[in-house]
Design a protein around this motif. Structure first.
Motif, PDB file in Angstrom:
ATOM      1  N   GLU A 171       1.039  -1.623  -0.524  1.00 47.82           N
ATOM      2  CA  GLU A 171       0.042  -0.093   0.087  1.00 47.82           C
ATOM      3  C   GLU A 171       0.832   1.173  -0.266  1.00 47.82           C
ATOM      4  O   GLU A 171       0.702   2.443  -0.154  1.00 47.82           O
ATOM      5  CB  GLU A 171      -0.507  -0.029   1.318  1.00 47.82           C
ATOM      6  N   ASN A 172       2.137   1.491   0.147  1.00 49.40           N
ATOM      7  CA  ASN A 172       3.254   2.364   0.594  1.00 49.40           C
ATOM      8  C   ASN A 172       4.070   2.122  -0.404  1.00 49.40           C
ATOM      9  O   ASN A 172       5.170   3.117  -0.048  1.00 49.40           O
ATOM     10  CB  ASN A 172       3.393   2.350   1.835  1.00 49.40           C
ATOM     11  N   LEU A 173       3.962   1.401  -1.314  1.00 48.99           N
ATOM     12  CA  LEU A 173       5.079   1.668  -2.098  1.00 48.99           C
ATOM     13  C   LEU A 173       5.354   2.649  -2.938  1.00 48.99           C
ATOM     14  O   LEU A 173       4.321   3.230  -3.194  1.00 48.99           O
ATOM     15  CB  LEU A 173       4.826   0.187  -3.129  1.00 48.99           C
ATOM     16  N   PRO A 174       6.853   3.206  -3.117  1.00 46.91           N
ATOM     17  CA  PRO A 174       6.668   4.289  -4.118  1.00 46.91           C
ATOM     18  C   PRO A 174       6.555   4.423  -5.378  1.00 46.91           C
ATOM     19  O   PRO A 174       6.281   3.360  -5.886  1.00 46.91           O
ATOM     20  CB  PRO A 174       7.912   4.862  -3.516  1.00 46.91           C
ATOM     21  N   LEU A 175       5.864   5.657  -6.279  1.00 48.98           N
ATOM     22  CA  LEU A 175       6.415   5.579  -7.276  1.00 48.98           C
ATOM     23  C   LEU A 175       7.946   5.257  -7.979  1.00 48.98           C
ATOM     24  O   LEU A 175       9.142   6.145  -7.544  1.00 48.98           O
ATOM     25  CB  LEU A 175       5.856   6.845  -8.267  1.00 48.98           C
ATOM     26  N   VAL A 176       8.733   4.667  -8.979  1.00 47.40           N
ATOM     27  CA  VAL A 176       9.388   4.673  -8.994  1.00 47.40           C
ATOM     28  C   VAL A 176       9.973   4.745 -10.704  1.00 47.40           C
ATOM     29  O   VAL A 176       9.243   4.814 -11.566  1.00 47.40           O
ATOM     30  CB  VAL A 176      10.186   3.590  -9.144  1.00 47.40           C
ATOM     31  N   VAL A 177      11.153   5.628 -10.925  1.00 43.34           N
ATOM     32  CA  VAL A 177      11.570   6.465 -12.915  1.00 43.34           C
ATOM     33  C   VAL A 177      11.474   4.831 -13.275  1.00 43.34           C
ATOM     34  O   VAL A 177      11.958   4.628 -14.405  1.00 43.34           O
ATOM     35  CB  VAL A 177      11.694   6.900 -12.756  1.00 43.34           C
ATOM     36  N   ASP A 178      12.338   3.525 -12.549  1.00 43.60           N
ATOM     37  CA  ASP A 178      13.150   2.922 -13.079  1.00 43.60           C
ATOM     38  C   ASP A 178      12.467   1.558 -13.696  1.00 43.60           C
ATOM     39  O   ASP A 178      11.865   1.214 -12.815  1.00 43.60           O
ATOM     40  CB  ASP A 178      13.993   2.153 -12.354  1.00 43.60           C
ATOM     41  N   PRO A 179      12.027   1.375 -14.767  1.00 45.79           N
ATOM     42  CA  PRO A 179      10.892   0.175 -15.093  1.00 45.79           C
ATOM     43  C   PRO A 179      11.545  -1.147 -14.527  1.00 45.79           C
ATOM     44  O   PRO A 179      10.171  -1.589 -14.239  1.00 45.79           O
ATOM     45  CB  PRO A 179      10.842   0.221 -16.923  1.00 45.79           C
ATOM     46  N   THR A 180      12.579  -1.484 -14.528  1.00 49.79           N
ATOM     47  CA  THR A 180      12.661  -3.036 -14.387  1.00 49.79           C
ATOM     48  C   THR A 180      12.364  -2.754 -12.653  1.00 49.79           C
ATOM     49  O   THR A 180      12.475  -3.964 -12.081  1.00 49.79           O
ATOM     50  CB  THR A 180      14.206  -3.305 -14.441  1.00 49.79           C
ATOM     51  N   LEU A 181      12.944  -1.918 -11.883  1.00 53.48           N
ATOM     52  CA  LEU A 181      12.573  -2.232 -10.305  1.00 53.48           C
ATOM     53  C   LEU A 181      10.872  -2.305 -10.294  1.00 53.48           C
ATOM     54  O   LEU A 181      10.502  -2.878  -9.516  1.00 53.48           O
ATOM     55  CB  LEU A 181      13.121  -0.532  -9.869  1.00 53.48           C
ATOM     56  N   GLY A 182      10.325  -1.231 -11.426  1.00 52.20           N
ATOM     57  CA  GLY A 182       8.639  -0.263 -10.896  1.00 52.20           C
ATOM     58  C   GLY A 182       8.300  -2.133 -11.180  1.00 52.20           C
ATOM     59  O   GLY A 182       7.879  -2.689 -10.522  1.00 52.20           O
ATOM     60  N   ASP A 183       8.485  -3.157 -12.424  1.00 44.08           N
ATOM     61  CA  ASP A 183       7.449  -4.480 -12.645  1.00 44.08           C
ATOM     62  C   ASP A 183       8.405  -5.501 -11.039  1.00 44.08           C
ATOM     63  O   ASP A 183       7.766  -5.931 -10.499  1.00 44.08           O
ATOM     64  CB  ASP A 183       9.165  -5.459 -13.847  1.00 44.08           C
ATOM     65  N   ILE A 184       9.727  -5.468 -11.037  1.00 49.33           N
ATOM     66  CA  ILE A 184      10.265  -6.165  -9.811  1.00 49.33           C
ATOM     67  C   ILE A 184       8.776  -5.905  -8.518  1.00 49.33           C
ATOM     68  O   ILE A 184       8.743  -7.414  -7.350  1.00 49.33           O
ATOM     69  CB  ILE A 184      11.586  -6.421  -9.127  1.00 49.33           C
ATOM     70  N   LEU A 185       8.887  -4.897  -7.857  1.00 45.76           N
ATOM     71  CA  LEU A 185       8.250  -4.111  -7.434  1.00 45.76           C
ATOM     72  C   LEU A 185       6.187  -4.471  -6.694  1.00 45.76           C
ATOM     73  O   LEU A 185       5.856  -5.049  -6.018  1.00 45.76           O
ATOM     74  CB  LEU A 185       7.882  -2.458  -7.029  1.00 45.76           C
ATOM     75  N   SER A 186       5.858  -5.340  -8.287  1.00 49.82           N
ATOM     76  CA  SER A 186       3.815  -4.891  -8.711  1.00 49.82           C
ATOM     77  C   SER A 186       4.361  -6.737  -8.828  1.00 49.82           C
ATOM     78  O   SER A 186       3.731  -7.289  -8.803  1.00 49.82           O
ATOM     79  CB  SER A 186       4.321  -4.425  -9.366  1.00 49.82           C
ATOM     80  N   SER A 187       5.430  -7.215  -9.373  1.00 47.56           N
ATOM     81  CA  SER A 187       5.789  -8.617  -9.950  1.00 47.56           C
ATOM     82  C   SER A 187       5.247  -9.659  -8.775  1.00 47.56           C
ATOM     83  O   SER A 187       5.275  -9.568  -7.509  1.00 47.56           O
ATOM     84  CB  SER A 187       7.245  -9.113 -10.147  1.00 47.56           C
ATOM     85  N   SER A 188       4.157 -10.763  -8.986  1.00 47.44           N
ATOM     86  CA  SER A 188       3.788 -11.616  -7.806  1.00 47.44           C
ATOM     87  C   SER A 188       5.008 -12.665  -8.088  1.00 47.44           C
ATOM     88  O   SER A 188       4.715 -13.898  -7.127  1.00 47.44           O
ATOM     89  CB  SER A 188       2.575 -12.854  -8.019  1.00 47.44           C
ATOM     90  N   GLU A 189       6.104 -12.585  -8.631  1.00 46.37           N
ATOM     91  CA  GLU A 189       6.640 -13.359  -7.858  1.00 46.37           C
ATOM     92  C   GLU A 189       8.106 -12.730  -7.243  1.00 46.37           C
ATOM     93  O   GLU A 189       8.934 -13.776  -7.167  1.00 46.37           O
ATOM     94  CB  GLU A 189       7.351 -14.046  -9.784  1.00 46.37           C
TER      95      GLU A 189
END
Length: 387
Positions: free
Chosen positions: A36-54
């Motif tokens: 719920e408190n994850l920040p917005l990130v400009v890096d697409p790879t990091l963004g994918d990791i933070l949102s990934s179910s894996e």
């Protein structure tokens, strides 16, 4: 079952297995609060990791900081219970009052004296053909015929930690650190909402157009725009660990915002960007790499000292290279007491079944067993007989 149904079932099964990774270690309700408190990130790879179910998530409650002893494994806070040595010797390695190792191995770098910090960790493993490679654990005799478990993370592994400020019943993320495995080592990065003091000035002026009418904000902006606010500081390991780390540099201690709502707004709405090789502020040859503060609510934790630490691979490896060191390398008399801290450059993640830890203290037997959840999801496997 026709091929279409079989394919659909296979995809569903893979998705179900992947979805389980998020909460293999971290309880679902606690993970939900983190996400719920994850920040917005400009890096697409990091963004994918933070949102990934894996992505596999954990913290110090769900995976207790642990170490290998000569005959087993236990949690860091229990290490002194097995050591037949004087308090002066024990105290050179372990801080009993905080129930953790001494600096620089006690906690996330820069937060040793931060009372309002919370850290969440994540692990992203690479995939081959849709499958995560299972890490083999081998056994090596290092210390007077006492075995050591060893494992190596595959190339492409990403470890991360989200550093947050405790704000009442909630948390505010202030930094994300990552370490990515490549063939020769680890690549480091840190993502912050304001890599430079000038970034914060711009954000304040945009969020509060009348900032100059507020004396506290006006004082803060003046401080941020003044390069002469840097003060000398030093971080040093002590006693037995003195050889591991010493860094002198400068800190920039921010005054109060005087506007808690603004702090929360900035941290929740600002996109986090890489601070690699960036200076927070520079005054001639003097540099600092992150802000510090004495305030309970600011853009960094209270008493934050990461401004002394440049975000580069070499800088960050100065602590992580010390994993898998024998205690006897610091005190000769402690040759019986095995290894400390971590494996393959990582302090925070381990394969042990923590429910077996009491056996080491009570029975002095090799209590190392593989965490059944990690074994079930094929994160680790034993490359030797036994578990």
């Amino acid at each position: 079952m026709n091929q279409g149904i079989l394919l659909a079932f296979t995809l569903w099964l893979c998705a179900a297995q992947a979805a389980d990774l998020n909460t293999v270690i971290m309880p679902a309700e606690r993970l939900a609060k983190i996400k719920e408190n994850l920040p917005l990130v400009v890096d697409p790879t990091l963004g994918d990791i933070l949102s990934s179910s894996e992505t596999l998530w954990y913290d110090h409650k769900s995976m207790v900081p642990s170490y290998q002893d000569s005959v087993g494994a236990s949690s860091n806070d229990k290490w002194p219970n097995l050591v037949a040595a004087s308090e002066s010797i024990i105290g050179g390695l372990h801080d009993r009052s905080r129930k953790r190792w001494q600096f620089p191995f006690g906690t996330t770098a820069g937060t040793d004296d931060s009372p309002n910090v919370h850290v969440s960790n994540f692990l992203s493993l690479p995939q081959t053909g849709g499958q995560v490679p299972t890490m083999p654990i081998t056994k090596v005799i290092l210390n007077d015929n006492r075995p050591e478990w060893r494992w190596t993370y595959p190339v492409g592994t990403v470890f991360g930690e989200i550093i947050s400020i405790v704000d009442g019943a909630s948390t505010l993320p202030v930094e994300i650190r990552t370490r990515t495995k490549y063939p020769a080592g680890w690549a480091m990065n840190a993502f912050r909402p304001f890599p430079r003091a000038s970034d914060l000035v711009s954000a304040i002026k945009q969020a509060r157009p009348q900032w100059s009418n507020n004396p506290t904000l006006r004082n803060l902006v003046s401080h941020l725009e003044d390069p002469a606010t840097l003060k000398p500081a030093t971080l040093s390991a002590k006693a037995a660990l003195a050889s591991t780390f010493q860094q002198s540099g400068y800190l920039d201690t921010l005054p109060e915002f005087g506007d808690d709502a603004l702090v929360r707004e900035l941290l929740r709405n600002t996109i986090f960007r890489s601070a690699y090789n960036a200076s927070w502020k520079r005054n001639g040859t003097e540099r600092t790499f992150a802000a510090s503060t004495k305030a309970n609510l600011s853009i960094v934790p209270k008493n934050y000292t990461a401004g002394l630490l440049e975000v580069t691979d070499d800088s960050c490896m100065r602590c992580h290279k010390e994993t898998n060191r024998l205690v006897s390398e610091f005190y000769d008399a402690l040759y019986l007491y095995g290894e400390m801290w971590g494996m393959d450059g990582i302090f925070s993640f381990h394969p042990y079944d923590e429910s077996k830890y009491p056996q080491l203290r009570l029975e002095m037997v090799d209590n190392r067993k593989l965490n059944p959840k990690l074994q079930q999801h094929k994160i680790f496997r034993m490359a030797f007989r036994g578990e």
